[in-house]
Design a protein around this motif. Sequence first.
Motif, PDB file in Angstrom:
ATOM      1  N   ALA A 186       0.824  -1.208   0.000  1.00  0.00           N
ATOM      2  CA  ALA A 186       0.000   0.000   0.000  1.00  0.00           C
ATOM      3  C   ALA A 186       0.860   1.261   0.000  1.00  0.00           C
ATOM      4  CB  ALA A 186      -0.934   0.010   1.207  1.00  0.00           C
ATOM      5  N   THR A 187       0.493   2.222  -0.851  1.00  0.00           N
ATOM      6  CA  THR A 187       1.180   3.501  -0.868  1.00  0.00           C
ATOM      7  C   THR A 187       0.861   4.299   0.392  1.00  0.00           C
ATOM      8  OG1 THR A 187       1.331   5.625  -2.026  1.00  0.00           O
ATOM      9  CG2 THR A 187      -0.755   4.454  -2.187  1.00  0.00           C
ATOM     10  N   ARG A 188       1.819   5.115   0.817  1.00  0.00           N
ATOM     11  CA  ARG A 188       1.613   5.958   1.991  1.00  0.00           C
ATOM     12  C   ARG A 188       0.963   7.296   1.633  1.00  0.00           C
ATOM     13  NH1 ARG A 188       6.468   6.034   6.443  1.00  0.00           N
ATOM     14  NH2 ARG A 188       6.416   3.830   7.037  1.00  0.00           N
ATOM     15  N   ALA A 189       0.529   7.450   0.404  1.00  0.00           N
ATOM     16  CA  ALA A 189      -0.034   8.730  -0.029  1.00  0.00           C
ATOM     17  C   ALA A 189      -1.173   9.213   0.867  1.00  0.00           C
ATOM     18  CB  ALA A 189      -0.484   8.636  -1.482  1.00  0.00           C
ATOM     19  N   PRO A 190      -2.148   8.347   1.251  1.00  0.00           N
ATOM     20  CA  PRO A 190      -3.224   8.848   2.129  1.00  0.00           C
ATOM     21  C   PRO A 190      -2.700   9.402   3.453  1.00  0.00           C
ATOM     22  CG  PRO A 190      -3.843   6.750   1.177  1.00  0.00           C
ATOM     23  CD  PRO A 190      -2.396   6.955   0.843  1.00  0.00           C
ATOM     24  N   LEU A 191      -1.697   8.729   4.033  1.00  0.00           N
ATOM     25  CA  LEU A 191      -1.103   9.188   5.289  1.00  0.00           C
ATOM     26  C   LEU A 191      -0.362  10.506   5.089  1.00  0.00           C
ATOM     27  CD1 LEU A 191       0.065   8.985   8.182  1.00  0.00           C
ATOM     28  CD2 LEU A 191       1.783   7.395   7.263  1.00  0.00           C
ATOM     29  N   ASN A 192       0.483  10.568   4.062  1.00  0.00           N
ATOM     30  CA  ASN A 192       1.304  11.758   3.859  1.00  0.00           C
ATOM     31  C   ASN A 192       0.469  12.981   3.477  1.00  0.00           C
ATOM     32  OD1 ASN A 192       3.626  10.259   4.400  1.00  0.00           O
ATOM     33  ND2 ASN A 192       3.955   9.744   2.258  1.00  0.00           N
ATOM     34  N   VAL A 233     -11.436  26.572   4.006  1.00  0.00           N
ATOM     35  CA  VAL A 233     -11.357  25.696   2.827  1.00  0.00           C
ATOM     36  C   VAL A 233     -10.255  24.660   3.009  1.00  0.00           C
ATOM     37  CG1 VAL A 233     -10.837  25.615   0.354  1.00  0.00           C
ATOM     38  CG2 VAL A 233     -12.319  27.427   1.264  1.00  0.00           C
ATOM     39  N   LEU A 234      -9.117  25.100   3.526  1.00  0.00           N
ATOM     40  CA  LEU A 234      -8.017  24.165   3.799  1.00  0.00           C
ATOM     41  C   LEU A 234      -8.431  23.143   4.853  1.00  0.00           C
ATOM     42  CD1 LEU A 234      -5.111  23.373   3.224  1.00  0.00           C
ATOM     43  CD2 LEU A 234      -4.363  25.074   4.891  1.00  0.00           C
ATOM     44  N   GLY A 235      -9.247  23.571   5.830  1.00  0.00           N
ATOM     45  CA  GLY A 235      -9.750  22.639   6.837  1.00  0.00           C
ATOM     46  C   GLY A 235     -10.633  21.566   6.231  1.00  0.00           C
ATOM     47  N   ILE A 236     -11.424  21.936   5.223  1.00  0.00           N
ATOM     48  CA  ILE A 236     -12.269  20.954   4.534  1.00  0.00           C
ATOM     49  C   ILE A 236     -11.396  19.922   3.831  1.00  0.00           C
ATOM     50  CG2 ILE A 236     -13.912  20.645   2.641  1.00  0.00           C
ATOM     51  CD1 ILE A 236     -15.053  23.408   3.375  1.00  0.00           C
ATOM     52  N   VAL A 237     -10.354  20.393   3.162  1.00  0.00           N
ATOM     53  CA  VAL A 237      -9.430  19.474   2.473  1.00  0.00           C
ATOM     54  C   VAL A 237      -8.789  18.513   3.471  1.00  0.00           C
ATOM     55  CG1 VAL A 237      -7.291  19.330   1.137  1.00  0.00           C
ATOM     56  CG2 VAL A 237      -8.974  21.108   0.613  1.00  0.00           C
ATOM     57  N   ALA A 238      -8.338  19.045   4.616  1.00  0.00           N
ATOM     58  CA  ALA A 238      -7.705  18.206   5.638  1.00  0.00           C
ATOM     59  C   ALA A 238      -8.689  17.176   6.188  1.00  0.00           C
ATOM     60  CB  ALA A 238      -7.166  19.082   6.770  1.00  0.00           C
ATOM     61  N   ALA A 239      -9.956  17.571   6.378  1.00  0.00           N
ATOM     62  CA  ALA A 239     -10.957  16.646   6.912  1.00  0.00           C
ATOM     63  C   ALA A 239     -11.257  15.528   5.916  1.00  0.00           C
ATOM     64  CB  ALA A 239     -12.241  17.398   7.268  1.00  0.00           C
ATOM     65  N   VAL A 240     -11.344  15.862   4.631  1.00  0.00           N
ATOM     66  CA  VAL A 240     -11.590  14.840   3.600  1.00  0.00           C
ATOM     67  C   VAL A 240     -10.429  13.852   3.557  1.00  0.00           C
ATOM     68  CG1 VAL A 240     -11.810  14.437   1.122  1.00  0.00           C
ATOM     69  CG2 VAL A 240     -13.099  16.294   2.196  1.00  0.00           C
ATOM     70  N   LEU A 241      -9.202  14.361   3.612  1.00  0.00           N
ATOM     71  CA  LEU A 241      -8.037  13.477   3.582  1.00  0.00           C
ATOM     72  C   LEU A 241      -7.939  12.637   4.857  1.00  0.00           C
ATOM     73  CD1 LEU A 241      -5.436  15.928   2.012  1.00  0.00           C
ATOM     74  CD2 LEU A 241      -6.484  13.938   0.931  1.00  0.00           C
ATOM     75  N   ALA A 242      -8.350  13.207   6.000  1.00  0.00           N
ATOM     76  CA  ALA A 242      -8.387  12.431   7.244  1.00  0.00           C
ATOM     77  C   ALA A 242      -9.387  11.291   7.130  1.00  0.00           C
ATOM     78  CB  ALA A 242      -8.740  13.340   8.420  1.00  0.00           C
ATOM     79  N   LEU A 243     -10.528  11.563   6.506  1.00  0.00           N
ATOM     80  CA  LEU A 243     -11.551  10.534   6.311  1.00  0.00           C
ATOM     81  C   LEU A 243     -10.998   9.385   5.472  1.00  0.00           C
ATOM     82  CD1 LEU A 243     -15.248  11.339   5.474  1.00  0.00           C
ATOM     83  CD2 LEU A 243     -14.064   9.508   4.282  1.00  0.00           C
ATOM     84  N   PHE A 245      -7.852   8.581   5.111  1.00  0.00           N
ATOM     85  CA  PHE A 245      -6.821   7.915   5.903  1.00  0.00           C
ATOM     86  C   PHE A 245      -7.442   6.931   6.896  1.00  0.00           C
ATOM     87  CE2 PHE A 245      -4.642   8.174  10.089  1.00  0.00           C
ATOM     88  CZ  PHE A 245      -3.546   7.384   9.798  1.00  0.00           C
ATOM     89  N   VAL A 246      -8.476   7.351   7.605  1.00  0.00           N
ATOM     90  CA  VAL A 246      -9.126   6.493   8.603  1.00  0.00           C
ATOM     91  C   VAL A 246      -9.733   5.263   7.940  1.00  0.00           C
ATOM     92  CG1 VAL A 246     -11.068   6.346  10.214  1.00  0.00           C
ATOM     93  CG2 VAL A 246      -9.558   8.343  10.255  1.00  0.00           C
ATOM     94  N   ARG A 247     -10.443   5.469   6.859  1.00  0.00           N
ATOM     95  CA  ARG A 247     -11.061   4.333   6.159  1.00  0.00           C
ATOM     96  C   ARG A 247     -10.001   3.381   5.607  1.00  0.00           C
ATOM     97  NH1 ARG A 247     -16.316   4.433   4.360  1.00  0.00           N
ATOM     98  NH2 ARG A 247     -15.688   3.436   2.417  1.00  0.00           N
ATOM     99  N   GLY A 248      -8.942   3.946   5.029  1.00  0.00           N
ATOM    100  CA  GLY A 248      -7.904   3.107   4.443  1.00  0.00           C
ATOM    101  C   GLY A 248      -7.161   2.295   5.484  1.00  0.00           C
ATOM    102  N   LEU A 249      -6.774   2.916   6.590  1.00  0.00           N
ATOM    103  CA  LEU A 249      -6.025   2.200   7.622  1.00  0.00           C
ATOM    104  C   LEU A 249      -6.892   1.151   8.308  1.00  0.00           C
ATOM    105  CD1 LEU A 249      -3.450   1.771   9.162  1.00  0.00           C
ATOM    106  CD2 LEU A 249      -4.039   3.694  10.653  1.00  0.00           C
ATOM    107  N   THR A 250      -8.159   1.460   8.538  1.00  0.00           N
ATOM    108  CA  THR A 250      -9.072   0.483   9.147  1.00  0.00           C
ATOM    109  C   THR A 250      -9.233  -0.732   8.236  1.00  0.00           C
ATOM    110  OG1 THR A 250     -10.282   2.237  10.298  1.00  0.00           O
ATOM    111  CG2 THR A 250     -11.391   0.117  10.057  1.00  0.00           C
TER     112      THR A 250
END
Length: 276
Positions: A186-192, A233-243, A245-250
């Motif tokens: 798995a690529t680390r792209a979602p984490l990074n 707007v940046l907070g929205i981007v961070a929240a989407v990427l966090a989502l 990340f959480v789904r991918g790692l789970t």
Amino acid sequence: MLCTSCRTRTAVTDDGRCTFCSGTRPAPPGGPMAAGAVPPGESAGRLRSPVGLSKAVVVLLCAVIAADLFAVGAGLNMRFLLDGGLDDGFLAVPLDEADRADRLYYFAGGAQVLTLLATAVVFIIWFRRVRLNAEIFDASAHTMRPGWAVGGWFVPFANLWFPYRVAAGVWTASDRTRTDGGGRTATRAPLNLWWAAWVCWMLFGRYASGRYSSATLPQEIVDAATLVVASDVLGIVAAVLALLFVRGLTRMQGERAALGSVPMSAQAARGGTHLA
């Protein structure tokens, strides 16, 4: 029949869950963990499913995104109202419109604070659980002890780096390993991407809030309001990427748990301890 929780593994319990989601998967024999790796009171040989917590985190992150979208709308309303009221360096805005825009703006800010706090609490609980699971998967993959999965978020300045180091170890340990014990898939792209967006949002958000709090002249207020909208707007981007990340790692932890332990010969070749 598939598990009613994760929908990926075979159900084995009476309530229709797999061994991972039900928390009944036993530790394999002959696979001791590193001494002191798991804090006292934790079960060193038992995985605990992060699926339920991850669903709660996803729901709360969606609430954060909704609150941020509301804040963007309120911020743009405030910015356009102020910008339209500028007249040769002076601000001329009807009092009732200014009052309404101000109330909407601060209500949006309150919604952001509440959703962010709730999300932070549940996210950290989820983060700790996946860290403890990762200790069982591969104790050699970590550079920081399990306690930092919680404590790392509360150390000033270090919280810009420590949680990422914890997450990187969890990602490596949870990544699906081939049955021969070799290779990562798995690529680390979602984490990074998530961590880069999170740090940028924290730093830029503090800067924008500081500018808005210290603004006194009409043009300064308009410029600061623009920065706050950009921060949201940046907070929205961070929240989407966090989502993501959480789904991918789970999902990765579910796949890793279903894979079972890798052969001991492969473990020895890689110099680590790997448990299912």
